[in-house]
Design an enzyme around this catalytic site. Structure first.
Site, PDB file in Angstrom:
ATOM      1  N   ASP A  47       4.003 -15.011 -42.140  1.00 23.82           N
ATOM      2  CA  ASP A  47       4.874 -15.926 -41.752  1.00 23.82           C
ATOM      3  C   ASP A  47       5.875 -15.355 -40.397  1.00 23.82           C
ATOM      4  O   ASP A  47       6.417 -14.613 -40.486  1.00 23.82           O
ATOM      5  CB  ASP A  47       6.128 -16.007 -42.656  1.00 23.82           C
ATOM      6  CG  ASP A  47       7.037 -17.500 -42.356  1.00 23.82           C
ATOM      7  OD1 ASP A  47       6.556 -18.543 -42.613  1.00 23.82           O
ATOM      8  OD2 ASP A  47       7.829 -16.984 -41.454  1.00 23.82           O
ATOM      9  N   TYR A  52      10.503 -15.516 -32.998  1.00 24.82           N
ATOM     10  CA  TYR A  52      10.637 -13.982 -33.266  1.00 24.82           C
ATOM     11  C   TYR A  52      10.019 -12.973 -32.122  1.00 24.82           C
ATOM     12  O   TYR A  52      10.135 -11.756 -32.440  1.00 24.82           O
ATOM     13  CB  TYR A  52       9.914 -13.577 -34.605  1.00 24.82           C
ATOM     14  CG  TYR A  52      10.066 -14.498 -35.774  1.00 24.82           C
ATOM     15  CD1 TYR A  52      11.649 -15.378 -35.792  1.00 24.82           C
ATOM     16  CD2 TYR A  52       9.408 -14.392 -37.007  1.00 24.82           C
ATOM     17  CE1 TYR A  52      11.698 -15.959 -36.964  1.00 24.82           C
ATOM     18  CE2 TYR A  52       9.871 -15.286 -37.908  1.00 24.82           C
ATOM     19  CZ  TYR A  52      11.095 -15.969 -38.115  1.00 24.82           C
ATOM     20  OH  TYR A  52      11.429 -16.664 -39.159  1.00 24.82           O
ATOM     21  N   LYS A  77       5.944 -21.334 -36.104  1.00 22.89           N
ATOM     22  CA  LYS A  77       6.941 -22.338 -36.011  1.00 22.89           C
ATOM     23  C   LYS A  77       7.410 -22.646 -34.583  1.00 22.89           C
ATOM     24  O   LYS A  77       7.360 -21.814 -33.493  1.00 22.89           O
ATOM     25  CB  LYS A  77       8.149 -21.917 -36.762  1.00 22.89           C
ATOM     26  CG  LYS A  77       7.978 -21.293 -37.928  1.00 22.89           C
ATOM     27  CD  LYS A  77       9.215 -21.015 -38.896  1.00 22.89           C
ATOM     28  CE  LYS A  77       9.152 -20.102 -39.908  1.00 22.89           C
ATOM     29  NZ  LYS A  77       8.941 -18.648 -39.549  1.00 22.89           N
ATOM     30  N   HIS A 108      10.943 -25.556 -36.526  1.00 20.63           N
ATOM     31  CA  HIS A 108      11.623 -24.386 -37.130  1.00 20.63           C
ATOM     32  C   HIS A 108      13.079 -24.953 -37.399  1.00 20.63           C
ATOM     33  O   HIS A 108      13.509 -24.392 -38.684  1.00 20.63           O
ATOM     34  CB  HIS A 108      12.070 -23.431 -36.113  1.00 20.63           C
ATOM     35  CG  HIS A 108      12.177 -22.195 -36.604  1.00 20.63           C
ATOM     36  ND1 HIS A 108      11.674 -20.774 -35.861  1.00 20.63           N
ATOM     37  CD2 HIS A 108      13.214 -21.701 -37.786  1.00 20.63           C
ATOM     38  CE1 HIS A 108      12.232 -19.773 -36.462  1.00 20.63           C
ATOM     39  NE2 HIS A 108      12.837 -20.284 -37.568  1.00 20.63           N
TER      40      HIS A 108
HETATM   41  N1  LIG Z   1      12.647 -20.428 -41.073  1.00 14.61           N
HETATM   42  C1  LIG Z   1      13.930 -19.963 -40.995  1.00 14.61           C
HETATM   43  O1  LIG Z   1      14.695 -20.350 -40.196  1.00 14.61           O
HETATM   44  C2  LIG Z   1      13.847 -18.593 -41.493  1.00 14.61           C
HETATM   45  C3  LIG Z   1      14.968 -17.717 -41.355  1.00 14.61           C
HETATM   46  C4  LIG Z   1      14.901 -16.229 -41.793  1.00 14.61           C
HETATM   47  C5  LIG Z   1      13.782 -15.998 -42.283  1.00 14.61           C
HETATM   48  N2  LIG Z   1      12.551 -16.622 -42.119  1.00 14.61           N
HETATM   49  C6  LIG Z   1      11.333 -16.122 -42.876  1.00 14.61           C
HETATM   50  O2  LIG Z   1      11.407 -15.574 -44.318  1.00 14.61           O
HETATM   51  C7  LIG Z   1      11.076 -14.027 -44.211  1.00 14.61           C
HETATM   52  C8  LIG Z   1      11.840 -13.425 -45.207  1.00 14.61           C
HETATM   53  O3  LIG Z   1      13.374 -13.651 -45.196  1.00 14.61           O
HETATM   54  P1  LIG Z   1      14.148 -12.415 -44.118  1.00 14.61           P
HETATM   55  O4  LIG Z   1      13.288 -11.329 -43.547  1.00 14.61           O
HETATM   56  O5  LIG Z   1      15.259 -12.926 -43.491  1.00 14.61           O
HETATM   57  O6  LIG Z   1      14.895 -11.843 -45.470  1.00 14.61           O
HETATM   58  P2  LIG Z   1      14.444 -10.793 -46.854  1.00 14.61           P
HETATM   59  O7  LIG Z   1      13.157 -11.091 -46.911  1.00 14.61           O
HETATM   60  O8  LIG Z   1      15.413 -11.843 -47.703  1.00 14.61           O
HETATM   61  O9  LIG Z   1      15.201  -9.645 -46.856  1.00 14.61           O
HETATM   62  C9  LIG Z   1      14.552  -8.602 -45.886  1.00 14.61           C
HETATM   63  C10 LIG Z   1      15.644  -7.490 -45.971  1.00 14.61           C
HETATM   64  O10 LIG Z   1      15.713  -6.920 -47.114  1.00 14.61           O
HETATM   65  C11 LIG Z   1      15.143  -5.598 -47.286  1.00 14.61           C
HETATM   66  N3  LIG Z   1      13.968  -5.051 -48.061  1.00 14.61           N
HETATM   67  C12 LIG Z   1      12.947  -5.654 -48.235  1.00 14.61           C
HETATM   68  N4  LIG Z   1      12.345  -5.376 -49.299  1.00 14.61           N
HETATM   69  C13 LIG Z   1      13.127  -4.644 -50.147  1.00 14.61           C
HETATM   70  C14 LIG Z   1      13.294  -3.801 -51.145  1.00 14.61           C
HETATM   71  N5  LIG Z   1      12.189  -3.908 -52.165  1.00 14.61           N
HETATM   72  N6  LIG Z   1      14.152  -3.175 -51.823  1.00 14.61           N
HETATM   73  C15 LIG Z   1      15.344  -3.156 -50.991  1.00 14.61           C
HETATM   74  N7  LIG Z   1      15.451  -3.815 -49.661  1.00 14.61           N
HETATM   75  C16 LIG Z   1      14.313  -4.660 -49.247  1.00 14.61           C
HETATM   76  C17 LIG Z   1      14.698  -5.370 -45.744  1.00 14.61           C
HETATM   77  O11 LIG Z   1      14.735  -3.937 -45.268  1.00 14.61           O
HETATM   78  P3  LIG Z   1      13.506  -3.075 -44.676  1.00 14.61           P
HETATM   79  O12 LIG Z   1      12.783  -3.976 -43.615  1.00 14.61           O
HETATM   80  O13 LIG Z   1      14.189  -1.708 -44.465  1.00 14.61           O
HETATM   81  O14 LIG Z   1      12.634  -2.845 -46.000  1.00 14.61           O
HETATM   82  C18 LIG Z   1      15.295  -6.464 -45.038  1.00 14.61           C
HETATM   83  O15 LIG Z   1      16.570  -5.584 -44.473  1.00 14.61           O
HETATM   84  C19 LIG Z   1      11.305 -13.756 -42.856  1.00 14.61           C
HETATM   85  O16 LIG Z   1      10.936 -12.295 -42.382  1.00 14.61           O
HETATM   86  C20 LIG Z   1      10.715 -14.877 -42.094  1.00 14.61           C
HETATM   87  O17 LIG Z   1       9.323 -15.005 -42.094  1.00 14.61           O
HETATM   88  C21 LIG Z   1      12.712 -17.999 -42.021  1.00 14.61           C
END
Ligand SMILES: NC(=O)c1ccc[n+]([C@@H]2O[C@H](COP(=O)([O-])OP(=O)(O)OC[C@H]3O[C@@H](n4cnc5c(N)ncnc54)[C@H](OP(=O)(O)O)[C@@H]3O)[C@@H](O)[C@H]2O)c1
Length: 275
Positions: A47, A52, A77, A108
């Site tokens: 994704d 990004y 997106k 998005h």
């Molecule tokens: N459509 C939208 O507006 C929107 C907005 C935000 C995100 N997204 C999508 O959703 C995806 C996921 O959301 P997100 O990246 O914002 O947040 P997330 O996946 O909830 O959290 C990522 C954070 O958690 C940490 N983490 C990951 N695995 C872990 C584990 N097993 N133990 C402890 N910490 C852990 C990561 O650090 P490390 O990297 O240091 O492991 C990072 O700081 C994004 O990458 C993106 O593709 C979409």
């Protein structure tokens, strides 16, 4: 117990792997290496988004992976500022990804102040018709935004990708979307690391009971509540940890206890305010 990634069938008949890998905030220069690691771990659903700045790195990792395109599921997106020229923006994304189609293309954010999301959706309908996006959907849409699309356009979005984690479950829009056949993708599934979710007693107790980590329990909660998720990690170890969630199941009472963590805890922007 089934240990392959489950699939969800979307309202257009295409299937999507329920567990994938997200690349928000993955540095463009690091993206090829990090996505290559994710593919080696076993992820087949990626994704990304134009904003990004890392579509090229995602494409480079795909190109060098040796994995058949048909085994991969790729989402990107349309950024808000490009809602007026979605067809060109889409071509640019496809070129950066080095692909001739994406599996899923999303608006998005609704960016309602710009007044363009309905027109943008009509462009996405054309892109879908051309076969260059197998499925189309939206992200960060509230019920009112979905209502407008349903009333004024032809194609029902296949998904709505929204901020969703135990403290912020968006019950209203989620229930509305599911009633209309729109699947829910949960962004920020781990709360983006912005609140001490892993220290919540119900999460910690379930982790202990299943000999899993709190992150694995939270990802499992998403899978069992029907959400599509793609947690992000820069660390290969945590990528593997987040993928290793297919050999156990939470009990109904564990799922309910984690659902009890709801407290309107939005971590990101409100869809009406992000332009
Ligand atoms: N459509 C939208 O507006 C929107 C907005 C935000 C995100 N997204 C999508 O959703 C995806 C996921 O959301 P997100 O990246 O914002 O947040 P997330 O996946 O909830 O959290 C990522 C954070 O958690 C940490 N983490 C990951 N695995 C872990 C584990 N097993 N133990 C402890 N910490 C852990 C990561 O650090 P490390 O990297 O240091 O492991 C990072 O700081 C994004 O990458 C993106 O593709 C979409």
């Amino acid at each position: 117990m089934k240990t392959s990634v489950p699939s969800i069938t979307l309202n257009d008949g295409h299937t999507i792997p329920q567990l994938g890998f997200g690349v928000f905030k993955v540095e463009p220069t690091e993206t090829k290496r990090i996505v290559s690691d994710a593919l080696r771990v076993g992820y087949r659903h990626l994704d990304t988004a134009a904003i990004y700045g890392n579509e090229q790195g995602v494409g480079d990792a795909i190109a060098t992976s040796g994995i058949d395109r048909g085994e991969l599921y790729v989402t990107t997106k349309l950024w808000n500022a490009r809602q007026g020229d979605a067809l060109d923006a889409f071509d640019e994304s496809l070129e950066k990804l080095g692909l001739d189609y994406v599996d899923l293309y999303l608006i998005h954010w609704p960016a309602p102040a710009n007044g363009r999301f309905v027109d943008a959706w009509k462009s996405l309908e054309k892109i879908r018709e051309s076969g260059r996006a197998r499925s189309i959907g939206v992200s960060n849409f509230e019920e009112a935004h979905l209502q407008r699309l349903l009333a004024e356009t032809e194609v029902v979005p296949a998904v709505n990708q929204i901020e969703l984690h135990p403290a912020h479950q968006q019950q209203k829009v989620t229930e509305f979307a599911r009633r209309k056949g729109i699947a829910i993708e949960a962004w920020g599934p781990l709360g983006q690391g912005k609140y001490p979710l892993f220290e919540e007693t119900v999460v910690a107790v379930a982790a202990e009971a299943h000999d899993k980590t709190p992150a694995q329990v939270v990802i499992r909660w998403h899978l069992q509540t029907g959400n599509i998720v793609f947690p992000k990690s820069n660390s290969r170890e945590r990528m593997a940890e987040n993928f290793d969630v297919l050999d156990f199941a939470l009990s109904d009472s564990e799922v309910a206890a984690i659902s009890g963590l709801e407290r309107s805890g939005r971590m990101g922007g409100h869809p009406n305010d992000v332009n």
